[in-house]
Design a protein around this motif. Structure first.
Motif, PDB file in Angstrom:
ATOM      1  N   ASP A  14      11.136   3.088   3.227  1.00 44.45           N
ATOM      2  CA  ASP A  14       9.567   2.783   2.317  1.00 44.45           C
ATOM      3  C   ASP A  14       7.868   3.540   2.743  1.00 44.45           C
ATOM      4  O   ASP A  14       7.842   4.079   3.427  1.00 44.45           O
ATOM      5  CB  ASP A  14       9.619   1.547   2.078  1.00 44.45           C
ATOM      6  N   SER A  15       6.559   3.305   1.947  1.00 44.76           N
ATOM      7  CA  SER A  15       5.719   3.508   2.052  1.00 44.76           C
ATOM      8  C   SER A  15       4.975   3.079   3.507  1.00 44.76           C
ATOM      9  O   SER A  15       4.367   4.056   4.074  1.00 44.76           O
ATOM     10  CB  SER A  15       4.633   3.784   0.747  1.00 44.76           C
ATOM     11  N   LYS A  18       6.805   4.657   6.216  1.00 42.37           N
ATOM     12  CA  LYS A  18       6.297   6.060   5.893  1.00 42.37           C
ATOM     13  C   LYS A  18       4.888   6.346   7.237  1.00 42.37           C
ATOM     14  O   LYS A  18       4.942   6.973   7.881  1.00 42.37           O
ATOM     15  CB  LYS A  18       5.822   7.102   5.141  1.00 42.37           C
ATOM     16  N   ASP A  53      -1.718  -1.716   2.056  1.00 44.53           N
ATOM     17  CA  ASP A  53       0.079  -2.123   1.810  1.00 44.53           C
ATOM     18  C   ASP A  53      -0.024  -3.840   1.203  1.00 44.53           C
ATOM     19  O   ASP A  53      -0.762  -4.866   1.684  1.00 44.53           O
ATOM     20  CB  ASP A  53       0.869  -1.878   2.620  1.00 44.53           C
TER      21      ASP A  53
END
Length: 104
Positions: A14-15, A18, A53
């Protein structure tokens, strides 16, 4: 299953995953070239993105770890600091994996 089977299976990132992976790659490079200002700045931006996030905001250890790593980045570049950054991103990757598995 054998270990070779697990290594061949691609891992979904997922972000946050990454960002952790990219940060880890940069810290591996900084271990060899600790005074690369461009990569250190890039790592600082990655840490800012990690702090932004949503998953990180709901955890206690992620923000503390990010802030600690940002402090290390502000110090003069050295192999010791590069090693601290590596260890920090290793820990962050472990936290991300634990959060994805539901253990954290």
């Amino acid at each position: 299953m054998t270990d070779s089977t697990n290594e061949q299976r691609p891992q979904f990132l997922d972000s946050l995953g990454k960002l952790c992976k990219e940060g880890k790659e940069i810290t591996d490079y900084l271990f060899q070239v600790p005074d690369d200002k461009g990569e250190r700045e890039k790592l600082g931006r990655i840490l800012d993105e990690i702090l932004a996030d949503d998953m990180v905001a709901s955890r206690n250890e992620f923000p503390k770890l990010c802030n600690d790593l940002k402090e290390v980045l502000e110090q003069e570049a050295s192999p010791k600091n590069a090693e601290m950054l590596q260890a920090g991103f290793d820990r962050m990757t472990q936290l991300w994996q634990a959060a994805r598995s539901g253990m954290f």
